[in-house]
Each structure stands twice: as C-alpha cells, then as structure tokens.
Design a protein around this motif. Structure first.
Motif, PDB file in Angstrom:
ATOM      1  N   SER A  76      44.155  61.403  30.066  1.00 15.31           N
ATOM      2  CA  SER A  76      45.068  60.441  29.422  1.00 15.31           C
ATOM      3  C   SER A  76      44.470  60.165  28.053  1.00 15.31           C
ATOM      4  N   LYS A  77      45.345  59.959  27.089  1.00 14.07           N
ATOM      5  CA  LYS A  77      44.881  60.097  25.701  1.00 14.07           C
ATOM      6  C   LYS A  77      44.615  58.788  24.974  1.00 14.07           C
ATOM      7  N   TYR A  78      43.604  58.863  24.148  1.00 12.11           N
ATOM      8  CA  TYR A  78      43.282  57.816  23.158  1.00 12.11           C
ATOM      9  C   TYR A  78      43.973  58.239  21.876  1.00 12.11           C
ATOM     10  N   THR A 110      28.515  61.697   5.520  1.00 12.97           N
ATOM     11  CA  THR A 110      28.612  60.226   5.475  1.00 12.97           C
ATOM     12  C   THR A 110      28.794  59.636   6.870  1.00 12.97           C
ATOM     13  N   ARG A 111      29.590  60.320   7.711  1.00 14.13           N
ATOM     14  CA  ARG A 111      29.789  59.803   9.074  1.00 14.13           C
ATOM     15  C   ARG A 111      28.448  59.714   9.805  1.00 14.13           C
ATOM     16  N   VAL A 112      27.588  60.697   9.567  1.00 17.52           N
ATOM     17  CA  VAL A 112      26.279  60.708  10.230  1.00 17.52           C
ATOM     18  C   VAL A 112      25.359  59.647   9.621  1.00 17.52           C
ATOM     19  N   SER A 134      34.253  69.089  18.794  1.00 21.59           N
ATOM     20  CA  SER A 134      32.807  69.048  18.585  1.00 21.59           C
ATOM     21  C   SER A 134      32.343  67.647  18.217  1.00 21.59           C
ATOM     22  N   SER A 135      33.250  66.792  17.723  1.00 23.66           N
ATOM     23  CA  SER A 135      32.771  65.466  17.313  1.00 23.66           C
ATOM     24  C   SER A 135      32.364  64.632  18.524  1.00 23.66           C
ATOM     25  N   ALA A 136      32.998  64.854  19.683  1.00 20.08           N
ATOM     26  CA  ALA A 136      32.616  64.089  20.885  1.00 20.08           C
ATOM     27  C   ALA A 136      31.187  64.443  21.294  1.00 20.08           C
ATOM     28  N   SER A 137      30.892  65.754  21.335  1.00 21.28           N
ATOM     29  CA  SER A 137      29.529  66.141  21.714  1.00 21.28           C
ATOM     30  C   SER A 137      28.546  65.786  20.595  1.00 21.28           C
ATOM     31  N   ALA A 141      29.974  55.102  16.472  1.00 20.96           N
ATOM     32  CA  ALA A 141      29.803  56.228  15.538  1.00 20.96           C
ATOM     33  C   ALA A 141      31.139  56.648  14.931  1.00 20.96           C
ATOM     34  N   GLY A 142      32.235  56.254  15.549  1.00 21.75           N
ATOM     35  CA  GLY A 142      33.535  56.520  14.926  1.00 21.75           C
ATOM     36  C   GLY A 142      34.387  57.527  15.672  1.00 21.75           C
ATOM     37  N   SER A 143      33.761  58.405  16.454  1.00 24.48           N
ATOM     38  CA  SER A 143      34.534  59.338  17.264  1.00 24.48           C
ATOM     39  C   SER A 143      34.684  58.696  18.638  1.00 24.48           C
ATOM     40  N   GLY A 144      35.848  58.062  18.851  1.00 27.96           N
ATOM     41  CA  GLY A 144      36.036  57.304  20.089  1.00 27.96           C
ATOM     42  C   GLY A 144      35.845  58.152  21.328  1.00 27.96           C
ATOM     43  N   SER A 145      36.348  59.387  21.262  1.00 27.12           N
ATOM     44  CA  SER A 145      36.265  60.244  22.448  1.00 27.12           C
ATOM     45  C   SER A 145      34.805  60.520  22.848  1.00 27.12           C
ATOM     46  N   ALA A 146      33.883  60.419  21.898  1.00 25.43           N
ATOM     47  CA  ALA A 146      32.458  60.632  22.188  1.00 25.43           C
ATOM     48  C   ALA A 146      31.940  59.615  23.205  1.00 25.43           C
ATOM     49  N   THR A 147      32.549  58.422  23.208  1.00 21.72           N
ATOM     50  CA  THR A 147      32.163  57.356  24.148  1.00 21.72           C
ATOM     51  C   THR A 147      32.153  57.871  25.582  1.00 21.72           C
ATOM     52  N   ARG A 148      33.135  58.751  25.894  1.00 25.84           N
ATOM     53  CA  ARG A 148      33.292  59.226  27.276  1.00 25.84           C
ATOM     54  C   ARG A 148      32.268  60.310  27.620  1.00 25.84           C
ATOM     55  N   SER A 149      31.745  61.011  26.588  1.00 30.84           N
ATOM     56  CA  SER A 149      30.812  62.124  26.856  1.00 30.84           C
ATOM     57  C   SER A 149      29.458  61.666  27.387  1.00 30.84           C
ATOM     58  N   LEU A 193      53.280  63.088  25.416  1.00 30.08           N
ATOM     59  CA  LEU A 193      53.429  61.739  24.837  1.00 30.08           C
ATOM     60  C   LEU A 193      52.631  61.624  23.540  1.00 30.08           C
ATOM     61  N   LEU A 194      51.386  62.104  23.560  1.00 32.28           N
ATOM     62  CA  LEU A 194      50.561  62.039  22.343  1.00 32.28           C
ATOM     63  C   LEU A 194      51.248  62.797  21.206  1.00 32.28           C
ATOM     64  N   HIS A 195      51.705  64.011  21.510  1.00 32.58           N
ATOM     65  CA  HIS A 195      52.280  64.826  20.439  1.00 32.58           C
ATOM     66  C   HIS A 195      53.645  64.304  19.988  1.00 32.58           C
ATOM     67  N   LEU A 233      46.469  69.317  25.274  1.00 32.48           N
ATOM     68  CA  LEU A 233      46.032  69.624  23.905  1.00 32.48           C
ATOM     69  C   LEU A 233      45.326  68.393  23.395  1.00 32.48           C
ATOM     70  N   ASP A 234      44.335  68.555  22.551  1.00 35.91           N
ATOM     71  CA  ASP A 234      43.882  67.364  21.832  1.00 35.91           C
ATOM     72  C   ASP A 234      44.599  67.383  20.479  1.00 35.91           C
ATOM     73  N   ALA A 235      44.004  66.856  19.440  1.00 31.17           N
ATOM     74  CA  ALA A 235      44.724  66.807  18.164  1.00 31.17           C
ATOM     75  C   ALA A 235      44.605  68.159  17.464  1.00 31.17           C
TER      76      ALA A 235
HETATM   77  C1  DP6 Z   1      43.516  63.605  20.681  1.00 31.66           C
HETATM   78  O1  DP6 Z   1      38.778  59.699  17.184  1.00 31.66           O
HETATM   79  O2  DP6 Z   1      37.673  60.730  19.197  1.00 31.66           O
HETATM   80  O3  DP6 Z   1      41.291  64.042  21.326  1.00 31.66           O
HETATM   81  O4  DP6 Z   1      36.538  62.112  16.085  1.00 31.66           O
HETATM   82  O5  DP6 Z   1      38.191  63.976  15.925  1.00 31.66           O
HETATM   83  O6  DP6 Z   1      36.894  63.594  18.057  1.00 31.66           O
HETATM   84  P1  DP6 Z   1      37.493  62.995  16.792  1.00 31.66           P
HETATM   85  O7  DP6 Z   1      38.633  62.129  17.356  1.00 31.66           O
HETATM   86  P2  DP6 Z   1      38.699  60.819  18.163  1.00 31.66           P
HETATM   87  O8  DP6 Z   1      40.129  61.017  18.825  1.00 31.66           O
HETATM   88  C2  DP6 Z   1      40.344  61.918  19.841  1.00 31.66           C
HETATM   89  C3  DP6 Z   1      41.775  62.036  20.073  1.00 31.66           C
HETATM   90  C4  DP6 Z   1      42.222  63.006  21.153  1.00 31.66           C
HETATM   91  C5  DP6 Z   1      42.490  62.294  22.456  1.00 31.66           C
HETATM   92  C6  DP6 Z   1      41.315  61.893  23.296  1.00 31.66           C
HETATM   93  O9  DP6 Z   1      40.285  62.573  23.283  1.00 31.66           O
HETATM   94  O10 DP6 Z   1      41.469  60.900  24.030  1.00 31.66           O
END
Ligand code: DP6
Length: 342
Positions: free
Chosen positions: A24-26, A84-86, A119-122, A151-159, A254-256, A294-296
């Motif tokens: 389910s998507k963020y 800059t993100r790093v 790759s941003s999540a990992s 860190a800004g990549s929300g999906s990384a939270t789950r990793s 839904l995301l798309h 799909l992701d983004a």
């Molecule tokens: C579509 O803000 O985590 O994958 O920093 O590019 O990894 P990146 O994006 P992030 O958004 C991820 C959006 C998604 C859906 C999801 O992983 O929940």
C-alpha cells in the motif's frame, strides 16, 4: 534528544540495508519537512539486494565528501542535490552527537542504480544506520526508523525492518515510525522486477508527493488506503495470496491515478509498462497467481509466491520490452556491519 553519544576512538561505522516494495502506497505528505505521510503504508522488504554504506566523521575532512557506486561502477563523488540530501542528514547527526567534524560517506549498491529498484530506501536507511554506528548512539529500532524517515526518503523508514512492515503515519514526528508485522521467513513471496527503462525519471517522488495535493482523487486514495491496510494485514495473517494481490494491484492503480491527475500531471508509464500489466492479467486468466505493482516509475514489480517466480520470469525475460530482471525474495532489514568500505 535522549541519545547518549558513547564516543569511540574512531567515528567510523558501516551498515547494510535493503530496498522494499510498497504493497500500500505512501504518496503525499501532511508535513513535508518532517516527512509525515498522509496515510500508513505496508511493504515487503527485499532480500539479496542492498546498499552498503560507511561513514567516517574525522578531523581529516574539511568538507563532507559523498561517493556512490553500483553493481557496474565503483563509488564516484557526487555533487548537487544528491550530495545535499546526504549532507543535510549528516548535519542532523552532528547536532545529535554535539560534534562539528566533517564526514566522508561511501555507499556501494550491489544492484544497478536507476533500474526500477528504489535505491533511496536502501541508501538512506543504510546512511542513517552507519551514522548511528559511527557515533555510537544508543537508539531503539523505533527511534532508528524515525531518524531514517527524517532523511527525506519516507519509504526508507520501512527498510529498517525485515519481512512485512507497516509505517504508521503518526500526527507528529515521534509517532511516525515503522514496525514489523511478520518476519522475513513468514511467507516465501518474491518480487520479480522487470526493467523496462533505466532512464532517470522526469518527476522525482519528491515532486510527486507535492503534486498529489492538487489531485481531486487524493482524498479518496487516502480513505481507500486505510481500508486496504486492514485488508492487507488480514490477507498476510491468513496467507491469502489472491486477496493480498488484488489489494496490491489496486493500490498501484490508485497511486498512478493520483499522479496522472496531479498538477503537473505525472505519467510514469511507458508502452512496456502497459504491455506487462496486460500480460499479468492474461497470466492470471491462465491460472498463474501473479500481481503487479509499480513505484514512482515505469518498471513493474511482479509479486508472486516464490514457487511461481520461475514461470513468471520465463514468460517475460525475452520480451522486447524487458531489458533486465531481478528476482528478490523477502529480506531482512537494516543491519550494522564491521566491514568498512574504506
Ligand atoms: C511510490 O519519498 O520514499 O515508492 O525518496 O524517491 O524513495 P524516494 O521516494 P519516497 O516515496 C516513495 C513513493 C513510492 C511509494 C512507497 O514506497 O510507498
């Protein structure tokens, strides 16, 4: 901040962390700066692929240095917004540990960048853990997932966690963190990633999250996602693959739909994406249990029970649209390692 820095003689630390695929998507935030999502999301952590990151805070550096490499390239210095993100995240850790030392970061991915695997999540979960290790911070896994989120990549939270994971949105920073629903060995699923395009996408997730506020479908998606999260948890608890897959696929559409109706309108799909989505429907009609997400981006992730992965790979691997593929089992979350990259 409650963390105590038990400073080591060397401020060097390393970690390994996997990507994950969202069931389910963020997509959309209630607070951009704090990275608070509009809804909870549920994901599967991916095995066999990872980012390995080493961070060293040291007086020998007069500025932050960031190098990134992948399966085909040894680490190279990066600049601009990637850097800059790093460095923004490094500054957060300097403040936490009350130090001013500049740092060197080297990150090596064992998969190709830009191949449809986020790759941003990992990368950001590994960076966060490497900073924690380097500075000797004593933090819980929950706190680690909060620091990773910042860190800004929300999906990384789950990793941070292995297996099947839920990120609860929370109303404020301390309440927005991930936790494990089921461990990696709970259910032998796989993610077959089909690489349709390895071009850098025109709209980043960052832009997509902001643009989603302009879609009149956003509120409906967020409402539906609350129900879908219940359905996903139930399907996971019962190991009901058809129920799980239907929700996974609906969440992708839904995301798309939101992305396509945002301002600006964002169309991540390519002809090969549509072709794969059609073939997935066809395969199901033939009795193969496979569902797409799909992701983004344009590259389909096909979710299957591991026993069916081979059949799905055989079906797609020689198609004119598929440049490459990866098959990832369910994986473990972020882990610390004593193996430094420099
Ligand atoms: C579509 O803000 O985590 O994958 O920093 O590019 O990894 P990146 O994006 P992030 O958004 C991820 C959006 C998604 C859906 C999801 O992983 O929940």
């Amino acid at each position: 901040m409650s963390e105590k820095s038990q400073k080591k003689p060397s401020y060097k630390g390393s970690a390994i962390s996997p990507p994950n695929i969202a069931f389910s998507k963020y997509w959309g935030k209630t607070n951009h700066e704090l990275v608070l999502p509009a809804n909870d999301s549920i994901s599967m952590t991916l095995g066999s692929i990872y980012s390995h990151t080493t961070v060293e805070f040291s007086p020998q550096y007069d500025q932050d240095l960031v190098e990134i490499g992948d399966q085909n390239h040894s680490p190279q210095p990066v600049a601009g917004s990637k850097k800059t993100r790093v460095t923004t995240h490094l500054a957060r850790f300097r403040k936490l540990a009350s130090i001013e030392l500049k740092a060197k970061v080297v990150s090596q991915n064992n998969f190709p960048l830009g191949a449809g695997i986020a790759s941003s999540a990992s990368a950001f979960s590994a960076l966060t853990a490497a900073c924690i290790a380097a500075l000797g911070l004593q933090v819980s896994k929950k706190r680690q997932s909060i620091l990773t989120r910042l860190a800004g990549s929300g999906s990384a939270t789950r990793s941070v966690f292995g297996g099947f994971v839920r990120w609860q949105k929370g109303r404020e920073s301390n309440q927005s963190y991930a936790y494990q629903l089921f461990p990696a060995d709970y259910w032998a699923l796989a993610d077959v990633v089909l690489v349709i395009s390895n071009q850098e996408k025109k709209f980043s997730s960052l832009q997509g999250h902001s643009a989603s506020a302009q879609s009149s479908l956003t509120n409906a998606r967020v409402r539906q996602t609350k129900l879908d999260n219940q359905g996903l948890e139930q399907a996971l608890a019962q190991k009901n693959f058809a129920a799980l897959g239907k929700i996974i696929e609906k969440q992708m559409y839904l995301l798309h739909a939101v992305a396509m109706t945002s301002n600006p309108a964002i169309l991540y799909w390519q002809p090969g994406t549509v072709w794969v989505l059609q073939q997935v429907q066809r395969l199901r009609q033939q009795g193969v249990q496979v569902y797409a997400t799909l992701d983004a981006g344009p590259n389909p992730h096909l979710i299957v029970e591991q026993v069916n992965a081979h059949r799905v790979i055989e079906y797609f691997k020689n198609s004119q649209y598929v440049q490459d593929y990866f098959c990832c089992p369910v994986g473990r979350g972020t882990r610390f390692t004593s193996k430094h990259l420099f």
